[in-house]
Design an enzyme around this catalytic site. Structure first.
Site, PDB file in Angstrom:
ATOM      1  N   SER A 181      -9.863  -1.073   7.065  1.00 44.73           N
ATOM      2  CA  SER A 181      -9.246  -0.759   5.773  1.00 44.73           C
ATOM      3  C   SER A 181      -8.556  -1.913   5.069  1.00 44.73           C
ATOM      4  O   SER A 181      -8.225  -1.798   3.893  1.00 44.73           O
ATOM      5  CB  SER A 181      -8.260   0.397   5.930  1.00 44.73           C
ATOM      6  OG  SER A 181      -8.966   1.609   6.059  1.00 44.73           O
ATOM      7  N   LYS A 192       0.859  -1.180   0.000  1.00 41.43           N
ATOM      8  CA  LYS A 192       0.000   0.000   0.000  1.00 41.43           C
ATOM      9  C   LYS A 192       0.898   1.234   0.000  1.00 41.43           C
ATOM     10  O   LYS A 192       1.982   1.219   0.600  1.00 41.43           O
ATOM     11  CB  LYS A 192      -0.870  -0.034   1.272  1.00 41.43           C
ATOM     12  CG  LYS A 192      -1.952   1.032   1.359  1.00 41.43           C
ATOM     13  CD  LYS A 192      -2.801   0.797   2.620  1.00 41.43           C
ATOM     14  CE  LYS A 192      -3.905   1.820   2.802  1.00 41.43           C
ATOM     15  NZ  LYS A 192      -4.751   1.527   3.981  1.00 41.43           N
ATOM     16  N   SER A 202      -9.661   1.588   3.045  1.00 41.67           N
ATOM     17  CA  SER A 202      -8.756   2.382   2.251  1.00 41.67           C
ATOM     18  C   SER A 202      -7.722   1.581   1.465  1.00 41.67           C
ATOM     19  O   SER A 202      -7.138   2.098   0.521  1.00 41.67           O
ATOM     20  CB  SER A 202      -8.032   3.377   3.158  1.00 41.67           C
ATOM     21  OG  SER A 202      -7.195   2.697   4.069  1.00 41.67           O
TER      22      SER A 202
END
Ligand SMILES: [Mg+2]
Ligand SMILES: [Zn+2]
Lengths: 478, 95, 499
Positions: free
Chosen positions: C181, C82, C157
């Site tokens: 997330s 990420k 996210s």
């Protein structure tokens, strides 16, 4: 209209004498090229995490114990938010409602009176970086950023500039003795914020102003005096005061309003999630208490009681822990009176430190050498002027490793106490100075010191001056 | 709780965010909705409950006072939007 | 290699691919090249940055293997991080204009551990701006599309992390989970996502959202892959004070398929089975309950009354910490700075106003508001106290049950561009996941069938502190049931059969 009373409280920031910063391994060394003592943690790079330096916590406890504080068994760090370019994370990691130390005091002496000043709290926090203001922009150096600090907050118990000075001086001594800070004010290691208000007896406290980041004892005193006078003047002229932060300009001897506080600062504190709570056991507190050195007050007492030193001497000797330690070491080995050792420290050694611009810690010899020197002097083996010369030589690198005895022998500085030889020199001096002799005989008894001086000169400083004096008196038939 | 445009602007000032009037109005409405949601906490009986600041029970996590090398200055300064050879540079800050 | 073979190779699980490398039937260079080609060809916008050094790293892994010096079983396997994981010398944008050109001089501990195991970093994947969001639609670089239906969101996210695993452009990815997330996008994209116990995996070098809630977690194709990945990254990190010192168990050892479900005591909190949950999702969970019972588990409805407040507590705490953590973006040391300004304060305000997106601003404002004088006690302090009660609720539940079963999300992936009438409705989508972060617990989400439109449904298994081994074991059992029911899992994706 001089019946205003000043109410003064101090917030003192002391940089801790740790090797590394409070949350990272960067050095705390003063100076260095800008931004060379910086890493992702103290630059506040996103994702970098703080790791609390245990020594910072221990130093805070130590300072707290030396200042008679209670120690919170559960403590934590909080974030204090504000934006400023010297604060890389836009929050200062500090402590809000659970400081490590609280509720202590410091006794100060002003005009022979002892006064107890309350210490509200002592907490740990990080220092900010340094701003270098130029013509068009401000440059930011983060070398000092995140150096460990303790903030020592006093009760508003101070009431005069003299007390402010005495408080700062006494506090500085305590911090130096405990070794938690080097207190080098010229390097910003010790700074204070002074809060001042004035009011009349029996009336409520007045409006408070704050002067920030004052970094010398004399500036603290001068700034306080200036601000008290300014506030009085405003009130006496019928004006009104407003809460403000002021900046003291030491060069000009005046202060400026930095900003007016319309409402309380919004720091929106909250507990620092990246640092775990600090739990301090009673055992830990006692272990740290056991490392506390004898503090200046106790030492002064001991010097007076044990060695019969005067108040004055005891105070002077304990100003610096290094010199006081030197004294203690010398006295332990000295056969003569302790006062002899004290005199060397307060006289020649202090003079030479000043001349050579050295710190007390930098005296290049130890108690053993000083004791040896004091013994030689009190036995009359060297004259006082020769003794001064020996001290000077002890400060010179070329005499490194040589003790006073060796120097005296090598340099032939031994005092002549041979009656016959000195008597002969005295006679020569009398014969060569009929004018002075005449003055003496005419009743100017002090003229004899001029003759003693001549004898000392003739002997290249080696004659025992007391013996010369006595022999001259005999020869002149008084 | 009702959030006014003025409150939003005041908070934005603290957070160093510039908002247009329209944005402040919209945010006042939106924040009002969110705060309503947060206001649910007032229903709880929290008398005598200790706050939890850390989800794991750990304490006294320290490092030793040991010096580590810092980063090369070029790397420290590399991301600076404005810098000279030694420092970050910001618009003149008046004290 | 024809396209069919390529597709087959790409859809292998991490474990299967590791097996091929071990047998010499494929090379890291081959797999890495395959992934890079697929990334280039994909239209899902999962990646923000592709690592220019990936092929070189793959070749180095191949050389190690030839010389018998492989660093780990996954040496040479390509993966992605990420874009809030700092990697020295590689852009870390957090999907924000603020950090568009930020190149950190240091590397996150987890990224370091994965590099030490020899894995090949393909690049950095998309996310919500600074992780504030649950649809990866607040990214400065545009939304990530859901590979299962590109007209839908991937979740967030860690949307890029989930999409990359689902579209087979990485054998596994890393995400971060502050309120769901990792788990929520895993559920939306039909992959496995684990949020470990707070402190189990180092946060060092991962750009913080809410420091007391953030936890790093892997996204995988299977539970076995997940266990394998967790064993690479778990453990104490001396650079993260919140990192737990407890030893790391062998997460693979307990995986026993449906066998592992026998005698397992499962609680199903009724608070997460109410009308707020899409009916089809509830149906799927009920089907799972029945299957679990058939497999020998003891399943009961239970109640955790304080969960009702978890969402409120979560948004108060997370926004407060978020606003604090994002203060450092001031245009001084790194990141964006406004082009024109008048003085420091103006520079600061313009920089932040121009570079932060709407959702980030909204949360900063909310956080600043709840922390500001006069509101601290009403919001932040109350939220911290609520946290205590929520943790107590969980503790009570775990005295009765080994694990808790809930849907991961109240709905399946919604269409891209859905305009919610107010942000609190979007926040409510995190209903089932946030309590886990508030309490610092581990939880896993894994696929369990689909809705009527074929969109994946995720189920969540929650365990007590440091019970990753237990929830992985249970999840492995559920996965076996899923394979049996839906023919899904183990990398064999297909049109799932909905119930
Ligand atoms: Mg302070
Ligand atoms: Zn540092």
């Amino acid at each position: 209209m001089s019946d205003y009373k000043a109410v003064i409280g101090l917030e003192v920031h002391a940089e801790l004498d740790t090797a590394s910063k409070i949350y990272c391994g960067c050095t705390t060394a003063f100076g260095g090229e800008e931004n060379t003592h910086v890493c992702p943690v103290c630059l506040g790079l996103p994702g970098a995490l703080p790791l609390l330096n245990e020594k910072v916590v221990e130093f805070c406890i130590k300072a707290g114990l030396a200042l008679n504080c209670k120690i919170n068994n559960y403590s934590r760090q909080d974030r204090k938010h504000y934006f400023y370019p010297d604060l890389p994370k836009s929050f200062q990691t500090s402590q809000l409602d659970l400081p490590i130390c609280y509720d202590g005091y410091l006794d100060i002496e002003v005009n022979g009176q002892t006064k107890r000043i309350g210490i509200t709290r002592i907490h740990i926090e990080e220092d900010a970086g340094k701003l270098i203001h130029g013509l068009t922009g401000t440059r930011v150096d983060y070398n000092r950023g995140a150096t460990g600090l303790i903030e020592i907050v006093s009760e508003p118990d101070l009431s005069s500039p003299e007390e402010v000075y005495a408080y700062m001086e006494t506090l500085r001594q305590v911090l130096l003795y405990t070794g938690v800070s080097n207190c080098k004010m010229e390097e910003g290691s010790l700074r204070c914020d002074v809060n001042v208000s004035i009011h009349k007896e029996g009336e409520p406290f007045g409006v408070r102003t704050e002067m920030k980041n004052i970094n010398s004892l004399s500036a603290a005193k001068a700034a306080t005096a200036y601000e008290i006078k300014r506030q009085k003047q405003v009130l006496e002229e019928g004006g009104s005061l407003f809460q403000a932060t002021l900046r003291w300009d030491d060069a000009k001897g005046i202060n400026y309003v930095m900003r007016v506080k319309e409402h309380a600062d919004e720091y929106y504190y909250f507990p620092e999630p990246d640092i775990m709570p600090i739990v301090i056991s009673p055992e830990k507190v006692e272990a740290i208490r056991a490392t506390l050195p004898e503090l200046p007050k106790a030492r002064q007492q001991r010097y007076k009681e044990q060695y019969g030193l005067s108040d004055y001497d005891a105070n002077i000797l304990t100003v610096s822990k290094a010199l006081s330690d030197l004294f203690d070491q010398a006295v332990a080995e000295c056969q003569g009176p302790a006062k002899a050792c004290a005199n060397f420290i307060m006289g020649d050694i202090t003079r030479l430190l000043n001349e050579e611009a050295l710190q007390p810690e930098e005296v290049p010899f130890g108690g053993k050498e000083l004791a040896e020197l004091a013994n030689l002097a009190s036995q009359g083996a060297i004259s006082s002027s020769a003794a001064s010369k020996v001290v000077e030589m002890l400060f010179q690198p070329e005499f490194a490793g040589k003790g006073p005895k060796a120097i005296v022998e090598e340099q032939n500085l031994g005092q002549v106490s041979d009656q016959g030889a000195i008597k002969a020199m005295c006679q020569q001096v009398i014969d060569a100075n009929p004018k002075i002799v005449e003055d003496y005989r005419g009743g100017k008894k002090q003229a004899i010191s001029a003759l003693v001086g001549q004898v000392m000169k003739a002997s290249k400083g080696k004659a025992n001056p007391a013996m010369a004096n006595q022999l001259l008196e005999e020869l002149l038939g008084s | 709780m009702e959030i006014t445009k003025e409150t939003v602007l005041k908070v934005a000032g603290l957070a160093k965010l510039d908002l247009t009037e329209a944005e402040a109005l919209r945010l006042a409405h939106e924040m009002g909705k969110i705060v309503e949601f947060a206001d649910k906490l007032s229903e709880m009986d929290l008398e005598g409950v200790m706050p939890t600041t850390h989800a794991v029970k750990m304490e006294n996590v320290f490092r030793d006072d040991e010096m580590q090398p810092s980063y090369p200055r070029e790397e420290i300064l590399a991301n600076g939007p404005e810098r000279d050879e030694a420092c970050f540079v910001v618009p003149k800050v008046v004290e | 290699m024809d396209n069919m073979q390529k597709q087959e190779l790409a859809s292998l699980t991490l474990t299967q691919a590791a097996g091929l490398l071990a047998k010499g039937e494929a090379s890291s260079s081959e797999l890495t090249k395959l992934m890079l080609d697929r990334i280039a060809a994909s239209n899902n916008n999962a990646y923000i940055t592709v690592n220019a050094e990936a092929m070189a790293a793959a070749e180095a892994a191949d050389a190690r293997r030839r010389e018998g010096g492989s660093l780990s079983p996954v040496d040479g396997l390509p993966m992605a991080l990420k874009d809030n994981f700092c990697v020295r010398g590689m852009k870390t944008t957090c999907a924000s204009r603020m950090l568009e050109n930020f190149v950190p001089p240091y590397t996150a501990t987890v990224a370091e551990k994965l590099a030490d195991a020899g894995t090949v970093l393909l690049g950095k994947v998309n996310m919500d701006e600074f992780a504030a969001g649950n649809a990866t639609d607040t990214s400065y670089f545009g939304p990530t599309k859901n590979p299962r239906d590109p007209k839908r969101v991937a979740g967030g996210s860690s949307g890029g992390s989930a999409a990359a695993v689902a579209e087979d452009t990485a054998y596994f990815t890393m995400g971060s989970d502050t309120g769901g997330s990792v788990r929520q996008p895993a559920a939306f994209c039909g992959v496995v996502g684990l949020k470990p116990t707070y402190g189990r995996v180092s946060r060092y070098g991962v750009v913080a959202f809410a420091s007391s809630l953030d936890q790093v977690g892997p996204l995988n194709k299977t539970v076995e892959d997940c266990a394998l990945t967790l064993s690479l990254i778990a453990g104490r990190d001396p650079r993260d004070a919140s990192s737990l010192p407890n030893p790391v168990p062998d997460y693979l050892a307990g995986l026993k398929g449906a066998e592992g479900l026998k005698g397992l005591r499962v609680g199903v909190p009724k608070e997460y089975m109410g009308p707020g949950i899409q009916a089809e999702i509830r149906e799927n969970v009920k089907k799972l309950i029945a299957d679990l019972q058939t497999a020998g588990a003891i399943v009961e409805e239970c109640s955790l009354p304080q969960l009702e407040y978890a969402l409120s507590a979560y948004y108060v705490i997370s926004s407060a910490e978020f606003s604090s953590n994002l203060g450092r973006f001031d245009g001084v040391k790194y990141g964006y700075r406004a082009k024109s300004y008048d003085g420091y304060d103006d520079m600061l305000r313009r920089t932040r106003s121009e570079a932060f997106g709407d959702e980030v601003k909204r949360r900063i404002l909310l956080g600043t508001y709840t922390l500001s004088a006069g509101y601290f006690d009403a919001y932040y302090l109350r939220a911290q106290k609520a946290r205590t009660l929520i943790m107590e609720d969980f503790r009570r539940a775990f005295s009765q049950y080994d694990i808790l079963l809930t849907p991961t999300t109240p709905v399946t992936a919604w269409p891209l561009g859905t305009a919610f009438e107010d942000p609190s409705k979007v926040y409510a989508m995190d209903l089932c996941t946030v309590s886990v972060n508030v309490a610092g617990l581990p939880a896993i989400s894994l696929p369990w069938g689909t809705d009527r439109e074929g969109m994946p449904v995720g189920v969540q298994l929650i365990g007590p502190t440091l019970s990753e081994d237990r929830i992985l074991q249970a999840a492995h059992g559920v996965e076996a049931l899923s394979l049996h029911n839906y023919g899904e899992g183990r990398g064999q994706k297909g049109g799932g059969v909905h119930v």
